[in-house]
Design an enzyme around this catalytic site. Sequence first.
Site, PDB file in Angstrom:
ATOM      1  N   GLU A   1       8.509  -2.578  10.476  1.00 29.65           N
ATOM      2  CA  GLU A   1       9.355  -1.385  10.398  1.00 29.65           C
ATOM      3  C   GLU A   1       9.707  -0.831  11.774  1.00 29.65           C
ATOM      4  O   GLU A   1      10.606   0.010  11.890  1.00 29.65           O
ATOM      5  CB  GLU A   1       8.687  -0.306   9.536  1.00 29.65           C
ATOM      6  CG  GLU A   1       7.515   0.425  10.172  1.00 29.65           C
ATOM      7  CD  GLU A   1       6.195  -0.321  10.139  1.00 29.65           C
ATOM      8  OE1 GLU A   1       5.187   0.294  10.532  1.00 29.65           O
ATOM      9  OE2 GLU A   1       6.143  -1.512   9.740  1.00 29.65           O
TER      10      GLU A   1
ATOM     11  N   HIS B   1       3.746  -4.516  12.453  1.00 29.89           N
ATOM     12  CA  HIS B   1       4.662  -3.449  12.036  1.00 29.89           C
ATOM     13  C   HIS B   1       6.125  -3.908  12.040  1.00 29.89           C
ATOM     14  O   HIS B   1       6.847  -3.663  13.011  1.00 29.89           O
ATOM     15  CB  HIS B   1       4.529  -2.246  12.979  1.00 29.89           C
ATOM     16  CG  HIS B   1       3.262  -1.497  12.842  1.00 29.89           C
ATOM     17  ND1 HIS B   1       3.109  -0.460  11.965  1.00 29.89           N
ATOM     18  CD2 HIS B   1       2.077  -1.638  13.477  1.00 29.89           C
ATOM     19  CE1 HIS B   1       1.882   0.017  12.065  1.00 29.89           C
ATOM     20  NE2 HIS B   1       1.230  -0.686  12.974  1.00 29.89           N
TER      21      HIS B   1
ATOM     22  N   CYS C   1      -0.060  -3.124   8.316  1.00 25.43           N
ATOM     23  CA  CYS C   1      -1.156  -2.668   9.168  1.00 25.43           C
ATOM     24  C   CYS C   1      -2.244  -1.946   8.369  1.00 25.43           C
ATOM     25  O   CYS C   1      -3.000  -2.585   7.654  1.00 25.43           O
ATOM     26  CB  CYS C   1      -0.605  -1.817  10.315  1.00 25.43           C
ATOM     27  SG  CYS C   1      -1.773  -1.610  11.674  1.00 25.43           S
TER      28      CYS C   1
END
Length: 188
Positions: free
Chosen positions: A172, A170, A78
């Site tokens: 994660e 994202h 990002c």
Amino acid sequence: MKIGVLGVQGDVREHVEALHKLGVETLIVKLPEHLDMVDGLILPGGESTTMIRILKEMNMDEKLVEKINDGLPVFATCAGVILLAKRINNYKQEKLGVLDVTVERNAYGRQVESFETFIEIPAIGKDPFRAIFIRAPRIVETGRSVEILAYHEGDPVLVKEGKILASTFHPELTDDLRLHRYFLEMVK
């Protein structure tokens, strides 16, 4: 192998947790000298203008560019993609300029317009990957040496150039560790 996560702002903890689940030693990178102690580096999502300002205040921006140009593997998510981009459309912002892409900041809308979708990433397997877009940048142009690994509605959302892996979403924030594992293979 030791992987650094840039610790100036953003989704630091989430990346560290993903790496720990994969059994990888991590270091939260907060000082320029920490860059000499890692085999790869993750630039997390966050707020790109804040991140570049802090990097400059800490005199870490030039060292980071030098390390990347010398072959340090980097995984940007990002805002990290904005930091690495050579060009940013419609917004004057300092950047590191090491990834041959043009991006538009917050191209998918404001925070309330964030969304999740499943995308195909053949490089990591045939099962779709849950991609979470939060005020995500859009990659609007890629250089010749940039490999596009995944698209969303015709836009590149995951690209690779040399030892740089860049995701506008994202990974994660999901339990799917395949992209982190893919990055670790780039580091080996």
